[in-house]
Enzyme design. Sequence first.
Site, short mmCIF file in Angstrom:
data_model
loop_
_atom_site.label_atom_id
_atom_site.label_comp_id
_atom_site.label_asym_id
_atom_site.label_seq_id
_atom_site.Cartn_x
_atom_site.Cartn_y
_atom_site.Cartn_z
N TYR A 52 0.82 -1.35 0.33
CA TYR A 52 -0.24 0.07 0.05
C TYR A 52 0.65 1.19 0.34
CZ TYR A 52 -4.14 -2.52 -0.19
OH TYR A 52 -4.87 -3.54 0.12
N ARG A 55 1.23 1.64 -3.68
CA ARG A 55 0.27 1.95 -4.33
C ARG A 55 -0.16 3.52 -3.83
NH1 ARG A 55 -5.22 -0.57 -4.08
NH2 ARG A 55 -5.59 0.67 -5.94
N VAL A 87 -9.57 3.84 -3.87
CA VAL A 87 -9.56 4.14 -2.85
C VAL A 87 -8.41 5.54 -3.22
CG1 VAL A 87 -9.56 2.06 -2.10
CG2 VAL A 87 -7.79 2.73 -3.38
N ASP A 88 -8.26 5.79 -4.80
CA ASP A 88 -7.21 7.33 -4.97
C ASP A 88 -8.19 7.90 -4.49
OD1 ASP A 88 -8.73 8.18 -7.23
OD2 ASP A 88 -8.26 6.27 -8.62
N HIS A 103 -14.48 1.41 -0.38
CA HIS A 103 -13.89 0.69 -0.31
C HIS A 103 -12.53 1.26 0.67
CE1 HIS A 103 -15.55 -2.12 -3.14
NE2 HIS A 103 -15.98 -2.32 -2.53
N CYS A 133 -3.66 6.04 20.51
CA CYS A 133 -3.51 4.63 21.61
C CYS A 133 -2.24 4.35 22.01
CB CYS A 133 -4.57 4.16 21.48
SG CYS A 133 -4.74 2.58 20.07
N SER A 171 -16.98 -3.19 -12.67
CA SER A 171 -16.85 -4.57 -13.73
C SER A 171 -17.75 -5.27 -13.51
CB SER A 171 -15.86 -5.45 -12.48
OG SER A 171 -16.06 -5.52 -11.43
N ALA A 213 -13.39 6.44 -20.45
CA ALA A 213 -14.72 6.75 -19.83
C ALA A 213 -13.93 8.65 -20.10
CB ALA A 213 -13.98 6.58 -17.94
#
Length: 226
Positions: A52, A55, A87-88, A103, A133, A171, A213
Amino acid sequence: MRIAVLTGAGISAESGLATFRAGDGLWERHRVEDVATPEAFARDPALVHRFYNARRAKAADARPNAAHRALAALASRHDLVLITQNVDDLHERAGSRSVIHIHGSLTRALCAACAHRWDAPAVMSAGDPCPACAARAIRPDIVWFGEMPHHMEIVWEALAAADLFVAIGTSGNVYPAAGFAQHAGRCGAECIEMNIDDSANARDFDRRILGPASQTVPDWVASLGA
């Protein structure tokens, strides 16, 4: 007119961000089961954080495309609820506000111990303490396979109230998002799919607009006028 839009990986792929449904079953050269499940994180948190982190860096380098910008413009003229599986933060950087990330987001971090959330740094590691914490249980604030998507009550209400539901670059394989068109259609909305090819749930849409798109979305937004 009240419009609900769902965007998926196809819209960000045109900005250079890889989708996880590659033909070889790999996502950025990793099996999804090794980087996108709670079990994977429990088994090897260092690997998941490295994945991640990479990413997050790629998303930061990516730029919004014409489709992202067209949806931001649409919100200035219509009552729009923008829901994304991505998630961007390309929608936000294109000018969209109040994007519903079902998401999660690469820009946010989550403590698995106390559920505190905060803005994620560019690089996260398994040994970092939670700022609330101090537990060393931080993770990306991403909805992994087997976990419940975020903000679903708001989403179902928006779909039920919509006059028009549009799915862009999805999808049609991942639930509950794959059921959004059915729900919106039952509540009276016209449903439009915009995709490179027919999705797995293409039958749930009243009409389809096929193509990239970055071309189809600006043309469709322009056709709505003011």
